[in-house]
Design a protein around this motif. Structure first.
Motif, PDB file in Angstrom:
ATOM      1  N   THR A   9      -4.520   2.034   6.476  1.00  0.00           N
ATOM      2  CA  THR A   9      -3.758   0.927   7.045  1.00  0.00           C
ATOM      3  C   THR A   9      -4.485   0.357   8.254  1.00  0.00           C
ATOM      4  O   THR A   9      -5.490   0.907   8.694  1.00  0.00           O
ATOM      5  N   GLY A  51      -0.044   0.232   1.663  1.00  0.00           N
ATOM      6  CA  GLY A  51       1.270  -0.398   1.616  1.00  0.00           C
ATOM      7  C   GLY A  51       1.251  -1.810   1.067  1.00  0.00           C
ATOM      8  O   GLY A  51       2.300  -2.391   0.838  1.00  0.00           O
ATOM      9  N   GLU A  57      -5.130  -3.143   4.444  1.00  0.00           N
ATOM     10  CA  GLU A  57      -4.570  -2.409   3.307  1.00  0.00           C
ATOM     11  C   GLU A  57      -5.065  -2.958   1.974  1.00  0.00           C
ATOM     12  O   GLU A  57      -5.479  -2.192   1.095  1.00  0.00           O
ATOM     13  N   PRO A  81       6.905  -1.345   0.913  1.00  0.00           N
ATOM     14  CA  PRO A  81       8.076  -0.898   1.673  1.00  0.00           C
ATOM     15  C   PRO A  81       9.400  -1.227   0.984  1.00  0.00           C
ATOM     16  O   PRO A  81      10.377  -0.513   1.148  1.00  0.00           O
ATOM     17  N   HIS A 124       9.519   3.355   5.273  1.00  0.00           N
ATOM     18  CA  HIS A 124       8.251   3.271   4.548  1.00  0.00           C
ATOM     19  C   HIS A 124       7.177   4.080   5.275  1.00  0.00           C
ATOM     20  O   HIS A 124       6.459   4.885   4.665  1.00  0.00           O
ATOM     21  N   SER A 125       7.068   3.873   6.586  1.00  0.00           N
ATOM     22  CA  SER A 125       6.085   4.618   7.384  1.00  0.00           C
ATOM     23  C   SER A 125       6.344   6.109   7.295  1.00  0.00           C
ATOM     24  O   SER A 125       5.415   6.906   7.089  1.00  0.00           O
ATOM     25  N   LEU A 128       5.282   7.446   3.882  1.00  0.00           N
ATOM     26  CA  LEU A 128       3.827   7.569   3.761  1.00  0.00           C
ATOM     27  C   LEU A 128       3.308   8.791   4.517  1.00  0.00           C
ATOM     28  O   LEU A 128       2.432   9.510   4.021  1.00  0.00           O
TER      29      LEU A 128
END
Length: 182
Positions: A9, A51, A57, A81, A124-125, A128
């Protein structure tokens, strides 16, 4: 057998002042990404997760797909996400996203609903981080960008888990430009 997974990222294209697919900065960034991804492959990483944001990305995903020709064992996962991610982008940017999705080994979204609120981005973060062993973040604290949220969350996660955050700063990118003779 344990499979090592790493998140790629960093900055969005617009944060780097890149607005055209022909911008020479993309070549420089992809060259740095290629070098790093090769090293990660040699270190045993097999899954590369992105993502899908325009910028680091997408370019990182493209680099992984290019390197699959040399390293067919590596895999690319695109984890958006939320559903319909990028549906409001212009046609050329949607095409970049669709090309990545078409060639990825896995595609999914953490939230199974269209965008509703920023909690989806935070989830989402977190997803991951908990589904990878490391992150490779192109980010510099002196040049704030949207990826700062992931970067800070990853650094906090690194303090309490068996996790590594690899970072490439603007100085590192600049040094790679000079090293490559650009």
């Amino acid at each position: 057998m344990y499979v090592k997974r790493i998140v790629i990222t960093g900055y969005r294209a617009s944060e780097l002042g890149i607005f055209q697919a022909t911008d020479k900065k993309i070549t420089i960034i992809k060259k740095s990404l290629t070098s790093q991804v090769r090293q990660f492959i040699e270190d045993g990483y097999q899954w590369f997760l992105v993502g899908g944001n325009l910028g680091i990305e997408v370019w990182g995903g493209e680099v992984v797909l290019d390197l699959k020709k040399e390293y067919p064992e590596i895999k690319l996962g695109v984890l958006f996400p939320y559903l319909e991610f990028g549906s409001n982008w212009n046609e050329s940017n949607q095409q970049l996203r669709d090309n990545l999705v078409a060639k990825a080994d896995y595609v999914g979204s953490v939230s199974h609903a269209p965008y509703q609120n920023k909690a989806q981005l935070q989830n989402h973060s977190q997803f991951l981080l908990t589904h990878s062993d490391a992150s490779f973040v192109i980010y510099d604290e002196e040049y704030i960008g949207k990826c700062q949220h992931f970067y800070k969350q990853a650094r906090r996660y690194e303090e309490r888990a068996d996790y590594v955050v690899y970072q490439l700063t603007m100085d590192d990118l600049q040094n790679s430009v000079w090293a490559d003779g650009f």
